[in-house]
Enzyme design. Structure first.
Site, PDB file in Angstrom:
ATOM      1  CE  LYS A   1      -3.567   4.918  -1.519  1.00  0.00           C
ATOM      2  NZ  LYS A   1      -4.629   5.478  -2.336  1.00  0.00           N
TER       3      LYS A   1
ATOM      4  CE1 TYR B   1      -3.964   2.141   0.733  1.00  0.00           C
ATOM      5  CE2 TYR B   1      -2.595   3.139   2.434  1.00  0.00           C
ATOM      6  CZ  TYR B   1      -3.741   3.151   1.658  1.00  0.00           C
ATOM      7  OH  TYR B   1      -4.651   4.174   1.803  1.00  0.00           O
TER       8      TYR B   1
HETATM    9  P1  NAP Z   1     -13.267   2.389   1.053  1.00  0.00           P
HETATM   10  O1  NAP Z   1     -14.380   2.784   1.958  1.00  0.00           O
HETATM   11  O2  NAP Z   1     -12.781   0.984   1.082  1.00  0.00           O
HETATM   12  O3  NAP Z   1     -13.679   2.793  -0.439  1.00  0.00           O
HETATM   13  C1  NAP Z   1     -12.872   2.463  -1.543  1.00  0.00           C
HETATM   14  C2  NAP Z   1     -13.751   2.429  -2.768  1.00  0.00           C
HETATM   15  O4  NAP Z   1     -12.923   2.044  -3.897  1.00  0.00           O
HETATM   16  C3  NAP Z   1     -14.864   1.398  -2.646  1.00  0.00           C
HETATM   17  O5  NAP Z   1     -16.063   1.988  -3.076  1.00  0.00           O
HETATM   18  C4  NAP Z   1     -14.402   0.290  -3.580  1.00  0.00           C
HETATM   19  O6  NAP Z   1     -15.451  -0.434  -4.184  1.00  0.00           O
HETATM   20  C5  NAP Z   1     -13.663   1.083  -4.641  1.00  0.00           C
HETATM   21  N1  NAP Z   1     -12.801   0.201  -5.439  1.00  0.00           N
HETATM   22  C6  NAP Z   1     -12.030  -0.825  -5.008  1.00  0.00           C
HETATM   23  N2  NAP Z   1     -11.433  -1.428  -6.044  1.00  0.00           N
HETATM   24  C7  NAP Z   1     -11.847  -0.771  -7.158  1.00  0.00           C
HETATM   25  C8  NAP Z   1     -11.563  -0.920  -8.536  1.00  0.00           C
HETATM   26  N3  NAP Z   1     -10.752  -1.882  -8.994  1.00  0.00           N
HETATM   27  N4  NAP Z   1     -12.161  -0.080  -9.418  1.00  0.00           N
HETATM   28  C9  NAP Z   1     -13.004   0.886  -8.981  1.00  0.00           C
HETATM   29  N5  NAP Z   1     -13.297   1.092  -7.683  1.00  0.00           N
HETATM   30  C10 NAP Z   1     -12.720   0.268  -6.784  1.00  0.00           C
HETATM   31  O7  NAP Z   1     -11.972   3.275   1.313  1.00  0.00           O
HETATM   32  P2  NAP Z   1     -11.808   4.812   1.761  1.00  0.00           P
HETATM   33  O8  NAP Z   1     -11.323   4.804   3.155  1.00  0.00           O
HETATM   34  O9  NAP Z   1     -12.994   5.615   1.393  1.00  0.00           O
HETATM   35  O10 NAP Z   1     -10.561   5.193   0.840  1.00  0.00           O
HETATM   36  C11 NAP Z   1     -10.676   5.989  -0.321  1.00  0.00           C
HETATM   37  C12 NAP Z   1      -9.251   6.369  -0.785  1.00  0.00           C
HETATM   38  O11 NAP Z   1      -8.598   7.071   0.272  1.00  0.00           O
HETATM   39  C13 NAP Z   1      -8.376   5.149  -1.097  1.00  0.00           C
HETATM   40  O12 NAP Z   1      -7.539   5.423  -2.191  1.00  0.00           O
HETATM   41  C14 NAP Z   1      -7.536   5.011   0.160  1.00  0.00           C
HETATM   42  O13 NAP Z   1      -6.308   4.361  -0.094  1.00  0.00           O
HETATM   43  C15 NAP Z   1      -7.347   6.470   0.547  1.00  0.00           C
HETATM   44  N6  NAP Z   1      -6.994   6.678   1.945  1.00  0.00           N
HETATM   45  C16 NAP Z   1      -7.835   6.292   2.942  1.00  0.00           C
HETATM   46  C17 NAP Z   1      -7.439   6.501   4.269  1.00  0.00           C
HETATM   47  C18 NAP Z   1      -8.322   6.104   5.424  1.00  0.00           C
HETATM   48  O14 NAP Z   1      -7.855   6.250   6.579  1.00  0.00           O
HETATM   49  N7  NAP Z   1      -9.544   5.643   5.226  1.00  0.00           N
HETATM   50  C19 NAP Z   1      -6.208   7.092   4.545  1.00  0.00           C
HETATM   51  C20 NAP Z   1      -5.383   7.453   3.498  1.00  0.00           C
HETATM   52  C21 NAP Z   1      -5.786   7.260   2.198  1.00  0.00           C
HETATM   53  P3  NAP Z   1     -16.134  -1.701  -3.445  1.00  0.00           P
HETATM   54  O15 NAP Z   1     -17.002  -1.108  -2.400  1.00  0.00           O
HETATM   55  O16 NAP Z   1     -16.890  -2.364  -4.545  1.00  0.00           O
HETATM   56  O17 NAP Z   1     -15.004  -2.516  -2.916  1.00  0.00           O
END
Ligand code: NAP
Length: 243
Positions: free
Chosen positions: A155, A151
């Site tokens: 990133k 990861y």
């Molecule tokens: P999340 O709730 O798991 O949402 C991720 C979304 O991406 C889900 O809707 C998922 O779809 C979709 N996805 C997964 N694989 C995909 C693909 N191949 N094509 C299209 N869509 C796809 O995660 P989040 O926390 O909102 O994270 C959103 C972004 O922020 C990510 O890039 C994550 O790395 C980044 N981020 C998050 C955090 C945190 O603390 N939460 C911190 C730093 C960065 P499904 O529902 O169908 O799986």
């Protein structure tokens, strides 16, 4: 910020941070394209968000899906002004135990997916001579994190992609920036062990987890006219975790 008349495509916007980003753009007058893996989900979320939002299912690891996503967004809504590369996954474990398939899957979705979307979007934006691309990286792309080698690498790679694309597209009026969230409360983080959450709380200067809205505010800044002279930058939205 006013996004009236702007078309904003957000990948992975069926839930979590992506969905909140889409809702905020719609509230600011923009027309959003909800994109995620599941067709029923994207249609449902688009109808809940309103404001002319449409749903287009696409897997960001498929060049064909991505081409269709950008073509359909542009032909149905007239332009693509903002793209947010938000789709991302984790497959955490110590490197010594990590399967090759978990490495490949995380790199494919988080990094190659953003490359494919950026490539397809930049064709449209270069013709328009304007556009904004915002990549959702992570603070662990800056600092590294035990148990997240795949990861963190994806990133960090996204930051390299951001800066390279910013240099390639600047002359065509397209800016490319990245937001690096810290610990944000979503589905992705809800199953973290309590000890990991407690450790975050001691290290976050502002002593609270971030919300998807905290991330959305930074994304909207980069996408707005206010950021016209900002490109190739990474903004940590982490409550002081990485400083
Ligand atoms: P999340 O709730 O798991 O949402 C991720 C979304 O991406 C889900 O809707 C998922 O779809 C979709 N996805 C997964 N694989 C995909 C693909 N191949 N094509 C299209 N869509 C796809 O995660 P989040 O926390 O909102 O994270 C959103 C972004 O922020 C990510 O890039 C994550 O790395 C980044 N981020 C998050 C955090 C945190 O603390 N939460 C911190 C730093 C960065 P499904 O529902 O169908 O799986």
């Amino acid at each position: 910020m006013d996004f009236k008349g702007k078309v904003i495509v957000v990948t992975g916007s069926g839930r979590g941070i992506g969905r909140t980003i889409a809702e905020r753009f719609a509230k600011a007058g923009g027309t959003v394209v909800i994109s995620d893996l599941d067709d029923a989900t994207v249609r449902q979320v688009a109808s809940e968000i309103g404001g002319g939002a449409i749903g287009i299912a696409a897997n960001v690891t498929s060049a064909d899906d991505v081409a269709r996503l950008l073509e359909e967004a542009s032909s149905k809504l007239g332009s693509v002004d903002v793209v947010v590369n938000n789709a991302g996954i984790t497959r955490d474990t110590l490197m010594i135990r990590m399967d090759e398939k978990d490495w490949d899957m995380v790199l494919d979705i988080n990094l190659k997916g953003a490359f494919l979307v950026t490539k397809a979007a930049s064709r449209i934006m270069m013709k328009q001579r304007r556009g904004r691309i915002v990549n959702i990286s992570s603070v662990v792309g800056l600092t590294g994190n035990a148990g997240q080698s795949n990861y963190s690498a994806s990133k960090a790679g996204l930051i390299g992609l951001t800066k390279s694309a910013a240099k390639e597209l600047a002359s065509r009026g397209v800016t490319v920036n990245a937001v690096a969230p810290g610990y944000i409360e979503t589905e992705m983080t809800k199953n973290l062990p309590e000890a990991v959450r407690d450790d975050y709380m001691t290290r976050i200067a502002l002593k609270r987890p971030g919300s998807p809205d905290d991330v959305a505010s930074a994304v909207m800044f980069f996408a707005s006219d206010e950021a016209a002279y900002v490109t190739g930058q990474v903004l940590a939205v982490d409550g002081g975790l990485s400083m």
